[in-house]
Design an enzyme around this catalytic site. Structure first.
Site, PDB file in Angstrom:
ATOM      1  N   ASP A  80      37.418  44.350  31.417  1.00  0.00           N
ATOM      2  CA  ASP A  80      38.882  44.526  31.814  1.00  0.00           C
ATOM      3  C   ASP A  80      39.841  43.532  30.639  1.00  0.00           C
ATOM      4  O   ASP A  80      39.208  42.498  30.550  1.00  0.00           O
ATOM      5  CB  ASP A  80      39.252  44.095  33.056  1.00  0.00           C
ATOM      6  CG  ASP A  80      40.868  44.021  33.532  1.00  0.00           C
ATOM      7  OD1 ASP A  80      40.799  45.311  33.836  1.00  0.00           O
ATOM      8  OD2 ASP A  80      41.148  43.866  34.392  1.00  0.00           O
ATOM      9  N   TYR A  82      42.291  40.686  28.964  1.00  0.00           N
ATOM     10  CA  TYR A  82      43.069  39.571  29.586  1.00  0.00           C
ATOM     11  C   TYR A  82      44.371  40.374  30.196  1.00  0.00           C
ATOM     12  O   TYR A  82      45.142  41.284  29.666  1.00  0.00           O
ATOM     13  CB  TYR A  82      43.271  38.408  28.484  1.00  0.00           C
ATOM     14  CG  TYR A  82      42.043  37.750  27.742  1.00  0.00           C
ATOM     15  CD1 TYR A  82      41.251  37.539  28.453  1.00  0.00           C
ATOM     16  CD2 TYR A  82      42.110  38.362  26.928  1.00  0.00           C
ATOM     17  CE1 TYR A  82      39.980  36.985  28.107  1.00  0.00           C
ATOM     18  CE2 TYR A  82      41.152  37.539  26.126  1.00  0.00           C
ATOM     19  CZ  TYR A  82      39.914  37.131  26.771  1.00  0.00           C
ATOM     20  OH  TYR A  82      38.417  36.736  26.473  1.00  0.00           O
ATOM     21  N   PHE A  93      37.085  40.434  24.679  1.00  0.00           N
ATOM     22  CA  PHE A  93      37.157  39.491  24.882  1.00  0.00           C
ATOM     23  C   PHE A  93      37.627  39.047  23.365  1.00  0.00           C
ATOM     24  O   PHE A  93      38.006  37.657  23.562  1.00  0.00           O
ATOM     25  CB  PHE A  93      35.722  38.971  24.214  1.00  0.00           C
ATOM     26  CG  PHE A  93      35.042  39.330  25.604  1.00  0.00           C
ATOM     27  CD1 PHE A  93      34.950  38.229  26.138  1.00  0.00           C
ATOM     28  CD2 PHE A  93      33.760  40.305  25.155  1.00  0.00           C
ATOM     29  CE1 PHE A  93      33.869  38.726  27.274  1.00  0.00           C
ATOM     30  CE2 PHE A  93      33.067  40.531  25.898  1.00  0.00           C
ATOM     31  CZ  PHE A  93      33.204  39.717  27.840  1.00  0.00           C
ATOM     32  N   HIS A 205      27.465  37.023  32.094  1.00  0.00           N
ATOM     33  CA  HIS A 205      28.769  36.773  31.548  1.00  0.00           C
ATOM     34  C   HIS A 205      29.239  35.686  31.126  1.00  0.00           C
ATOM     35  O   HIS A 205      28.626  34.533  31.479  1.00  0.00           O
ATOM     36  CB  HIS A 205      29.705  36.870  32.626  1.00  0.00           C
ATOM     37  CG  HIS A 205      31.002  38.028  32.125  1.00  0.00           C
ATOM     38  ND1 HIS A 205      31.983  37.007  31.753  1.00  0.00           N
ATOM     39  CD2 HIS A 205      31.919  39.190  31.799  1.00  0.00           C
ATOM     40  CE1 HIS A 205      33.147  37.358  31.207  1.00  0.00           C
ATOM     41  NE2 HIS A 205      32.818  39.093  31.801  1.00  0.00           N
TER      42      HIS A 205
END
Length: 245
Positions: A80, A82, A93, A205
Site C-alpha cells: 500500500d 505511504y 517503499f 516485511h
C-alpha cells in the site's frame, strides 16, 4: 522550521497517470481500464477526488512509466502507498528526494548496507533502482490521507495481479523479492514452470514490527546479494544493478 513536504496529492484524473505508462505496458493497462474492476475503481477514485478527499500519490502508475516491461529485471512488491503527506511517489517503499526515509525504508537501507557493504545513499528515493529495471510495484496504487489500505479491494489488485502473472510468464529469468505475508501470498500467481525459471526470494516485511521476525527475518535475508548473483548467471555480460543509487 522544517520545510513543508512536497505536494504529492492526486491532482488530476486517474486516466492521466494511466496514459503515462511505458508503451509496452499499455495493452495490459488498457485491458484493465476497460474491465469492470477497472471502470469501477477509476470512477470511485474520481468521485473521491472531486469530493475533496486527499489521495496519494500524485502519479499512481509511475512504476510502470519508469520501468518498461521489457526492462524489468527485479520485482519488489509492496502492499500500500505511504499514507502521510509528501511520502508516496508511485514507487513501492520509495519517497521523494529530501523526504526522510520512513521506518520500512530505513530497514531496507540497513539490510542493503549489511548485505553488500554499501554506504547509505544521500537520497531515500529509489527511482535510481526503477530506472535500472527494478519494478517497485505496490499491490494497491492509491491511498487516502491517514487511512492505510483505504483503497484496497476496490479494483487495483486486478491490475497488479495481472502484472505479476504477466511477468511470471516471461521467458526471461527475473528475480522476485517478496517481503511479508501479503507479498508471499502472490506465490499463488506462479505456476511450477515460473517458480523454476525465476528467483523467488521470501522474507518478513521490512517494517519495524516484523523485520527481525522469523522464520525468515528481513534483516539478514541477503536478498540484494542473492538477486545480483542470480542476474549475473541469467544475464551473462550485462551490467549488474547498482543498488547504491
Amino acid at each position: 522550521m522544517a520545510p513543508a513536504p512536497p505536494d504529492n496529492r492526486l491532482r488530476e484524473p486517474l486516466s492521466a497517470s494511466l496514459d503515462r505508462v511505458a508503451p509496452d505496458w499499455r495493452p495490459l493497462v488498457e485491458r484493465w481500464r476497460d474491465s469492470t474492476p477497472g471502470r469501477a475503481l477509476i470512477a470511485r477514485i474520481e468521485a473521491r477526488r472531486r469530493a475533496g478527499a486527499t489521495i496519494y500519490p500524485h502519479d499512481p502508475l509511475r512504476a510502470l512509466a519508469l520501468t518498461p516491461r521489457a526492462a524489468v529485471r527485479v520485482v519488489i512488491l509492496g502492499q500500500d502507498p505511504y499514507h502521510g503527506p509528501g511520502q508516496a511517489e508511485g514507487l513501492a517503499f520509495s519517497v521523494p528526494a529530501g523526504v526522510p526515509a520512513p521506518p520500512s525504508l530505513r530497514n531496507i537501507r540497513a539490510e542493503l548496507t549489511r548485505d553488500l557493504g554499501l554506504p547509505t545513499p544521500p537520497s531515500a528515493g529509489l527511482a535510481g533502482w526503477a530506472r535500472q529495471g527494478v519494478l517497485l510495484l505496490n499491490a494497491v496504487l492509491t491511498v487516502e490521507d491517514g487511512r492505510p489500505a483505504s483503497h484496497a479491494k476496490l479494483g487495483w489488485e486486478a491490475l497488479t495481479d495481472d502484472i505479476i502473472k504477466d511477468l511470471a510468464a516471461s521467458d526471461r529469468a527475473l528475480a522476485f523479492l517478496l517481503w511479508g505475508a501479503h507479498a508471499a501470498a502472490k506465490l499463488a500467481l506462479f505456476d511450477d514452470a515460473a517458480r523454476a525459471r525465476h528467483s523467488i526470494l521470501l522474507a518478513a516485511h521490512p517494517s519495524p514490527l516484523s523485520a527481525r521476525r522469523g522464520p525468515n527475518p528481513f534483516i539478514g535475508c541477503g536478498h540484494f546479494r542473492a538477486a545480483s548473483a542470480f542476474l549475473e548467471r541469467a544475464e551473462p555480460g550485462r551490467s549488474p544493478i547498482d543498488w547504491s543509487v
